[in-house]
Enzyme design. Sequence first.
Site, mmCIF file in Angstrom:
data_model
loop_
_atom_site.group_PDB
_atom_site.id
_atom_site.type_symbol
_atom_site.label_atom_id
_atom_site.label_comp_id
_atom_site.label_asym_id
_atom_site.label_seq_id
_atom_site.Cartn_x
_atom_site.Cartn_y
_atom_site.Cartn_z
ATOM 1 N N ARG A 246 0.843 -1.187 0.000
ATOM 2 C CA ARG A 246 0.000 0.000 0.000
ATOM 3 C C ARG A 246 0.885 1.246 0.000
ATOM 4 N NH1 ARG A 246 -2.150 -3.780 3.522
ATOM 5 N NH2 ARG A 246 -4.267 -4.494 3.005
ATOM 6 N N LYS A 273 -2.760 -2.592 7.851
ATOM 7 C CA LYS A 273 -4.221 -2.513 7.926
ATOM 8 C C LYS A 273 -4.805 -3.700 8.669
ATOM 9 C CE LYS A 273 -8.294 -2.031 4.954
ATOM 10 N NZ LYS A 273 -8.773 -1.903 3.557
ATOM 11 N N HIS A 335 -2.576 3.623 -5.285
ATOM 12 C CA HIS A 335 -3.175 2.422 -4.697
ATOM 13 C C HIS A 335 -3.643 1.449 -5.773
ATOM 14 C CE1 HIS A 335 -4.660 0.658 -0.887
ATOM 15 N NE2 HIS A 335 -5.501 0.024 -1.688
ATOM 16 N N ARG A 338 -1.656 -1.907 -6.840
ATOM 17 C CA ARG A 338 -1.880 -3.225 -6.240
ATOM 18 C C ARG A 338 -2.823 -4.063 -7.102
ATOM 19 N NH1 ARG A 338 -1.220 -4.078 -0.848
ATOM 20 N NH2 ARG A 338 -3.377 -4.703 -0.428
ATOM 21 N N HIS A 361 -3.634 -9.515 2.436
ATOM 22 C CA HIS A 361 -5.058 -9.724 2.650
ATOM 23 C C HIS A 361 -5.237 -10.962 3.519
ATOM 24 C CE1 HIS A 361 -6.355 -7.412 -1.220
ATOM 25 N NE2 HIS A 361 -6.055 -6.622 -0.214
ATOM 26 N N TYR A 370 -2.363 -22.377 10.447
ATOM 27 C CA TYR A 370 -1.387 -22.133 9.391
ATOM 28 C C TYR A 370 -1.616 -23.177 8.308
ATOM 29 C CZ TYR A 370 3.107 -20.681 7.416
ATOM 30 O OH TYR A 370 4.089 -20.161 6.603
#
Length: 399
Positions: A246, A273, A335, A338, A361, A370
């Site tokens: 970002r 984020k 942005h 991305r 994300h 995991y």
Amino acid sequence: MPLTARKIETTKPVDKVITLSDGSGLELRITPNGKRGWRFRYVRPDGSRRRNMISLGVYPTITLARARELALDIRRQLADGIDPGEHRKAEREQQENPHAHTLRVIAEEWHAGKAQQWKASSRRTQGSWAALERHVFPFVGDKGLDDITPMDWLELLRRLEQQGKHEQKRKVHFFCRDIYRLAVVTGRAKNNPLNDLGVALVRGKSKNMAHLDADELPELVRAIEVYTGNELVKHGLKLLLLTAVRPGELRLAEWKEFDFDRAVWTIPADRMKMGRQHRVPLPRQAMDTLRQMQPISGHYPHLFPSRNDASKIMSNMTFSMALKRMGFEGRHVPHGTRHTVATGLKEAGYPGEWIEMQLSHKLPGIQGVYTHAEHMAVEQRPAMMQFWADKLYPQTTEL
């Protein structure tokens, strides 16, 4: 057994407190001096399981029938998640200070709590307060929460709607609805008028950030290479293409976060984020770019210090303005890079899980487990991003 008036009258005081229970929390306490007082015992509805007690007045001023009515009101409050003790305290504060329950005051309390949850310095924390100051407080900030009608809120949100600010409308609606939830639970508002307003508002269409298609990337790469403005801005735009981070994450980057031996950039959790640490593999071309930047800003903590004051960070509009000067206004924003990178990697056949992890994300699945997909993404992302860098800058070699 439920209490009766006869039981109350025939029970005489003794040298210790007598407790007569009516059931479900309601009881009458008779003290040695003959005073009879109603009490209601309950468990706080905040999940702590702590017990509390509230006074309902004295007998016979408060009769048995009236005490049961008051107890019923309290049970209804508890069913709605309201602590009757806190509710009574709030009512007393409202009488003593009529301004204690204005939207602005409750919003300050709500924001202080969110600042701890979101990190006080995060853009989300600062942005939420800025949105309230700009779009809400000038209109209803000094009103009591129960004095603001659903129509007041509808007019406020429709004002943003008519201005085409659908994302701001959505955020303001969410923030203010959350503020009312806090007020209702703590007994400072009777209801939440924002719960059902969505049916009267236009749903804004979500838009992706302006971005170039994959076949237009050579044009952007050439434009960045010949850019004659700030050298650091030129390198920053190139790093966005090579890492897909970002713009804010890159702009705030510090030199200490980069491991030049392992070619990895580790972004701390408080800047992400998703609130978790993010490791960014750095292809050869990105490492070359960083080495070119070192003589310019390597003696400062941050990669992108402000041109006018090196103790500050480059403006968040700098990358956008550079793209406009290059002729990409309306076509591509920082942005949007991305989205362009993600599309290019998907077209090249890379698994969505690897791309999503590169973009930081949250992967679908059981939280905290995991998965094999995550393991493979960690292993394969460096090669994936090197492929991408070679596609953009095929002639670049390691220094």
